[in-house]
Design an enzyme around this catalytic site. Sequence first.
Site, PDB file in Angstrom:
ATOM      1  N   SER A 171       0.833  -1.204   0.000  1.00 20.07           N
ATOM      2  CA  SER A 171       0.000   0.000   0.000  1.00 20.07           C
ATOM      3  C   SER A 171       0.866   1.252   0.000  1.00 20.07           C
ATOM      4  CB  SER A 171      -0.896   0.030   1.246  1.00 20.07           C
ATOM      5  OG  SER A 171      -1.793  -1.039   1.194  1.00 20.07           O
ATOM      6  N   HIS A 216      -3.496  -0.680  -4.966  1.00 22.97           N
ATOM      7  CA  HIS A 216      -2.653  -1.734  -5.558  1.00 22.97           C
ATOM      8  C   HIS A 216      -2.986  -1.797  -7.052  1.00 22.97           C
ATOM      9  CE1 HIS A 216      -1.029  -3.729  -1.862  1.00 22.97           C
ATOM     10  NE2 HIS A 216      -1.977  -2.988  -1.349  1.00 22.97           N
ATOM     11  N   HIS A 225      -3.204 -10.524  -1.025  1.00 24.18           N
ATOM     12  CA  HIS A 225      -3.150 -10.741   0.422  1.00 24.18           C
ATOM     13  C   HIS A 225      -4.002 -11.947   0.802  1.00 24.18           C
ATOM     14  CE1 HIS A 225      -2.737  -6.408  -0.383  1.00 24.18           C
ATOM     15  NE2 HIS A 225      -1.934  -6.359   0.656  1.00 24.18           N
ATOM     16  N   TYR A 267      -6.107 -12.087   3.146  1.00 22.91           N
ATOM     17  CA  TYR A 267      -7.474 -11.690   3.499  1.00 22.91           C
ATOM     18  C   TYR A 267      -8.391 -11.545   2.285  1.00 22.91           C
ATOM     19  CZ  TYR A 267      -5.884  -6.913   2.424  1.00 22.91           C
ATOM     20  OH  TYR A 267      -5.370  -5.808   1.807  1.00 22.91           O
ATOM     21  N   GLU A 268      -7.806 -11.532   1.078  1.00 23.87           N
ATOM     22  CA  GLU A 268      -8.655 -11.488  -0.113  1.00 23.87           C
ATOM     23  C   GLU A 268      -9.308 -12.844  -0.359  1.00 23.87           C
ATOM     24  OE1 GLU A 268      -6.669  -9.491  -3.584  1.00 23.87           O
ATOM     25  OE2 GLU A 268      -5.147  -9.047  -2.097  1.00 23.87           O
ATOM     26  N   ALA A 317       2.758  -1.101   4.088  1.00 17.55           N
ATOM     27  CA  ALA A 317       2.362  -0.098   5.073  1.00 17.55           C
ATOM     28  C   ALA A 317       2.096  -0.852   6.369  1.00 17.55           C
ATOM     29  CB  ALA A 317       1.101   0.616   4.606  1.00 17.55           C
ATOM     30  N   MET A 335      -0.382  -6.863   7.397  1.00 15.37           N
ATOM     31  CA  MET A 335      -1.147  -7.997   6.850  1.00 15.37           C
ATOM     32  C   MET A 335      -0.487  -8.603   5.607  1.00 15.37           C
ATOM     33  SD  MET A 335      -4.897  -6.225   7.067  1.00 15.37           S
ATOM     34  CE  MET A 335      -5.349  -5.169   8.459  1.00 15.37           C
ATOM     35  N   SER A 336       0.817  -8.456   5.483  1.00 16.57           N
ATOM     36  CA  SER A 336       1.450  -8.947   4.239  1.00 16.57           C
ATOM     37  C   SER A 336       2.907  -9.317   4.484  1.00 16.57           C
ATOM     38  CB  SER A 336       1.374  -7.843   3.169  1.00 16.57           C
ATOM     39  OG  SER A 336       2.201  -6.760   3.525  1.00 16.57           O
ATOM     40  N   ASN A 346       0.422   4.555  10.272  1.00 14.50           N
ATOM     41  CA  ASN A 346      -0.446   4.936  11.407  1.00 14.50           C
ATOM     42  C   ASN A 346       0.163   4.332  12.659  1.00 14.50           C
ATOM     43  OD1 ASN A 346      -1.553   2.355   9.940  1.00 14.50           O
ATOM     44  ND2 ASN A 346      -2.183   2.132  12.084  1.00 14.50           N
ATOM     45  N   HIS A 373      -8.292   2.490   6.025  1.00 18.00           N
ATOM     46  CA  HIS A 373      -7.347   2.271   4.919  1.00 18.00           C
ATOM     47  C   HIS A 373      -7.029   3.596   4.216  1.00 18.00           C
ATOM     48  CE1 HIS A 373      -5.129   0.092   1.901  1.00 18.00           C
ATOM     49  NE2 HIS A 373      -5.912   0.532   0.917  1.00 18.00           N
TER      50      HIS A 373
END
Length: 289
Positions: free
Chosen positions: A43, A74, A96, A98-99, A126, A224-225, A248, A260
């Site tokens: 990201s 992306h 990812h 989560y997809e 990120a 998450m990656s 963040n 996001h």
Amino acid sequence: MGKLSLMVDKTIQMPPSIVKESIDFITSMWGQITPSVSIICGSGWGEIVQAFPSTRSLNYSDIPGIGDTTVEGHAGKLILTDFDGIQVLIFQGRRHLYEGVSWDLIRFPILLSYELNSKTVLLTNAAGGISSDFKVGDIMVLNDHINFMNENPLIGSVVHPDIPRFPDQTKIYDPKLINNILKIGSDQEITIRKGIYLALSGPAFETPAEIQAFAKLGADAVGMSTVPEAMVANALGMRVVALSCISNLAAGISKHSLSHKDVEEASKKALPHMKALVLSFITSVEKNH
Ligand code: HPA
């Protein structure tokens, strides 16, 4: 058909011939290519492509096997660039867990890079800052990770014949490349933190209680990656380096709720540093081989 039957079976692997098909397509468009560095953009990092003087691009959706991206920020483009005599392959956008996609699509950029003989992988993301030293916009170079995805990208019969059954993970992130990044940071007055990245599957952000627990475990940032690609590349013997843009402060440390959109905006502000760092890294990488 019930909805449950649509769930992805992550243990089913795509045949290795798809990577070859993908390379055939790429070479039919670009001719023979010899990238020595591959970059996977997380990201906000896709915009670093603008820093390169000239680029060629293909849409993921046209390349066999790679699958298109689904997440805002992306782009879903494969970029090729020559910089300082080095050919660089840039994946502008990643897949990812989560997809809900299979591991094949997450592993694909690494397997493709490996088959193209690219020896070095730069992974970017990120991340939420946990360490009390971290500020939004800081860049962290990973010196290790904690895999809390509750999944492992190396599960399966044969992910690649060159991957040992039980890969060592003592030094996933190449110490020399970490030092390169730290040196570039000090030469260019860009603050680089060094730390441990904890990976979760997402897609929900964490709770404040989880973040407190992760801090006690030694995590400096959360995301998450990255970990799956780092594990696959390490198992293939590639040199791995990874950078997080702290977009963040993590849940409960931040005074605000997380979104996001904020992640994307914070990454935009750090873009000049991200671009400068990546360009200098490319220049340094072959010299320090
Ligand atoms: N948590 C998980 N993933 C993230 C975060 C976060 O706070 N920020 C950017 N990616």
